[in-house]
Design an enzyme around this catalytic site. Structure first.
Site, short mmCIF file in Angstrom:
data_model
loop_
_atom_site.label_atom_id
_atom_site.label_comp_id
_atom_site.label_asym_id
_atom_site.label_seq_id
_atom_site.Cartn_x
_atom_site.Cartn_y
_atom_site.Cartn_z
N ASP A 51 0.86 -1.18 0.00
CA ASP A 51 0.00 0.00 0.00
C ASP A 51 0.90 1.23 0.00
OD1 ASP A 51 0.98 0.16 2.57
OD2 ASP A 51 -0.89 -0.36 3.54
N ASP A 70 -7.07 -8.32 0.39
CA ASP A 70 -6.09 -8.52 1.48
C ASP A 70 -6.79 -8.16 2.77
OD1 ASP A 70 -5.85 -5.44 1.09
OD2 ASP A 70 -4.81 -5.86 2.97
N CYS A 100 -10.11 -30.49 6.71
CA CYS A 100 -8.93 -29.71 6.32
C CYS A 100 -7.71 -30.62 6.26
CB CYS A 100 -8.69 -28.59 7.34
SG CYS A 100 -7.19 -27.62 7.03
N CYS A 113 -3.93 -29.49 11.08
CA CYS A 113 -5.06 -30.41 11.26
C CYS A 113 -4.63 -31.87 11.15
CB CYS A 113 -6.17 -30.09 10.25
SG CYS A 113 -7.07 -28.58 10.70
#
Lengths: 371, 371
Positions: B93, B268, B306, B311
């Site tokens: 940015d 984002d 997942c 996980c």
């Protein structure tokens, strides 16, 4: 599984020795440094990191695990190793030391110690039997007995009282453990402060009991370095060669060198991990303070001689920046490096013993880490 | 390298589209979510983690990087990518939004904005040209122009003032950039608050300039959801099909669904990483608060559907424990999971567009993440 210890090589100039400690399927080369995973996590790292670093034996703290997550959770998960997805060997302390050092208030009773949680002030009691039960729930391969660790500077009267209590509880502990060994091992803890006579008495008594290993407690608790070395030297000739010897809560590179020189096989300490989080890393050239302004433009690694993934990937300048802005990755990358360093340091220390080069090794590292 | 954008598929029921954004050697599938690496680190993760997660494009914040490590360090290291050992594409940015939201004091001048650092109160000035220079030092593939982002609730007069300034600076910026494109790209930022007429005017004017991409700023800054959706819907038909469209600072699963439905290609947001550190993770069944008592004895993973390494390795009960005792690994493991989730979510979103199933996808996820 019951442990088996085998001495591999002995230094001819000192009591330094290398060995193999077998804990079931796990074979640990000694002298060994054990990273501390207080609450089921070596701070800032994952269990995969610990395995990737090659550690076969880590330490957990019974006092913390007893408070959180607690016995019920650990029983439910089938022990700490399954809980934290760490399959290698585990040693736990008894929790006694944390009761004395962390807990707000504690009070000895004939059969144990009452204390208040440092987290919420709740009331609890540890006995020689209850801490073994807790360590059974944790599922550690090596458990420690409940002992009385009198602070540095205690009177001889207080040290004697601590010894009586420690010995009485040790006997109770070994008997309680033998009723159901369950593949776990129990180590005793030698006390006696910096009093050589009391230390000798403690070692002699405890080695007469069938503990699979011997720990030295109450050292590196604030005493001057000379006192620390003097006690280690006084005990070294009397340590049972058949059993592994563990120096609790030690240590620094310097303290480990002195320990090994005096026949110690096992060490644990929070320093490599805590110092990493505070921005101090260990290198082949000595300690480095990552926050120093002088590293601002350093494009090289923390240690050009280190082959850890942090040194292979990141610059000292970048890691300094992460510490300066307090990014969480500063903690994990620095911790990873320090534990890699400790692993390499202990490996090369062991090899120096096996090559009859421990004297040179000792002198080299003592000089680098003198301050 | 100059970017190339190619539309791959378009949803027939909405403005949703998939595409390929080429930034030099890097090919980014859109719609894309970009993790935020504010100060040269995606909080709690390493650059290897980001690569392992498969992210091709991440975001850095110019305001933070300008203050620390600063231009000199970034120039010395040859840019942020080399500094942080991250080889893929980078968007930054302009720093303007942080000047308005973080800095204690700021004051507009004809040619830029004066502000005080939120860290030490030191005085600084950003101009359209200086933020491009700073982004050149950072070495981002996509740079953003300095704009005036009026807060939600601003008067029409203030919004018009912001638009004038934003447009004037945009023209200066694109001219300054064109003098030395240097393989970097520059996006404009459409403003206008929740005023449809001003938004249309802003989009029309900025699309008349040769920016390689179009960003929408000043959305998801506190306005009610209906206002957010209304503005996106009002702009969607007028967005230039040839250029990538980036919705800044968005978002949540819900906000991304609305963005994609209205033709947005790039997003984002700090939420997936910040929420992870606060114990909230995203799953195939909706959001999960890791600290809940109900997970205390959960031996299964965070999300059985997942396949991320967290996980696959750890139980929900263990991760809950790490959060309850505030272990640093709680932050990194939860962040890793959430960024894995976001990657999979965006990938399946893209595939739904390519299979003409975006409507079903939208309804399914909107219901799961409604609250």
């Amino acid at each position: 599984m019951p442990l088996r210890f085998q001495s591999v090589a002995s230094d001819k100039q000192s009591f330094a020795r290398s060995g193999k400690l077998r804990l079931g399927e796990i074979e640990v080369n000694t002298p060994v440094f054990m990273p501390v995973g207080t609450r089921g996590s070596v701070k800032s790292l994952s269990s995969e990191d610990i395995l990737e670093l090659g550690y076969q034996l880590i330490l957990g703290n019974t006092y913390h695990l007893y408070l959180k997550p607690g016995k019920e959770v650990l029983d439910h998960f089938g022990g700490l190793k399954k809980f934290m997805a760490y399959p290698n060997a585990l040693l736990t302390d008894s929790g006694g030391f944390q009761v004395f050092s962390l807990s707000g208030l504690f009070k000895f009773e004939e059969d144990g110690v009452r204390f208040q949680s440092h987290i919420d002030g709740s009331h609890h009691k540890f006995t020689p039997e209850s801490v073994i039960d807790m360590q059974r729930s944790i599922g550690s391969d090596i458990m420690m007995v409940l002992d009385d660790c009198a602070p540095y500077g205690s009177s001889v009267e207080r040290l004697k009282q601590a010894l009586d209590r420690t010995h009485r509880w040790a006997k109770q502990s070994v008997e309680y453990w033998q009723k159901n060994e369950n593949g776990q091992n129990l180590f005793c803890i030698v006390q006696g402060g910096v009093n050589e006579a009391l230390r000798a008495e403690s070692l002699h008594y405890l080695q007469s009991l069938p503990f699979p290993g011997i720990a030295l407690g109450g050292l590196s608790v604030g005493e001057p370095r000379e006192e620390y070395v003097r006690i280690l030297e006084s005990l070294a000739p009397s340590l049972d060669p058949a059993r592994p010897r563990y120096l609790m809560g030690v240590g620094t590179v310097l303290d480990i060198l002195e320990g090994v020189r005096n026949g110690i096989d096992m060490f644990d300490c929070v320093l490599p991990t805590r110092n990493a989080r505070n921005g101090q890393v260990f290198t082949s050239k000595g300690k480095v303070n990552l926050r120093n302004e002088s590293h601002r433009l350093s494009t090289g690694p923390i240690d050009p001689e280190c082959s850890c993934k942090v040194c292979k990937t990141y610059s000292l300048g970048y890691i300094r920046h992460l510490h300066k802005v307090k990014e969480l990755s500063a903690f994990s990358l620095s911790t990873y490096h320090n534990l890699y360093f400790m692993k390499q340091f202990m490996d090369s220390l062991r090899i120096s013993i096996e090559n009859q080069e421990f004297g040179t090794f000792y002198t080299h590292w003592k000089k680098l880490y003198a301050s």
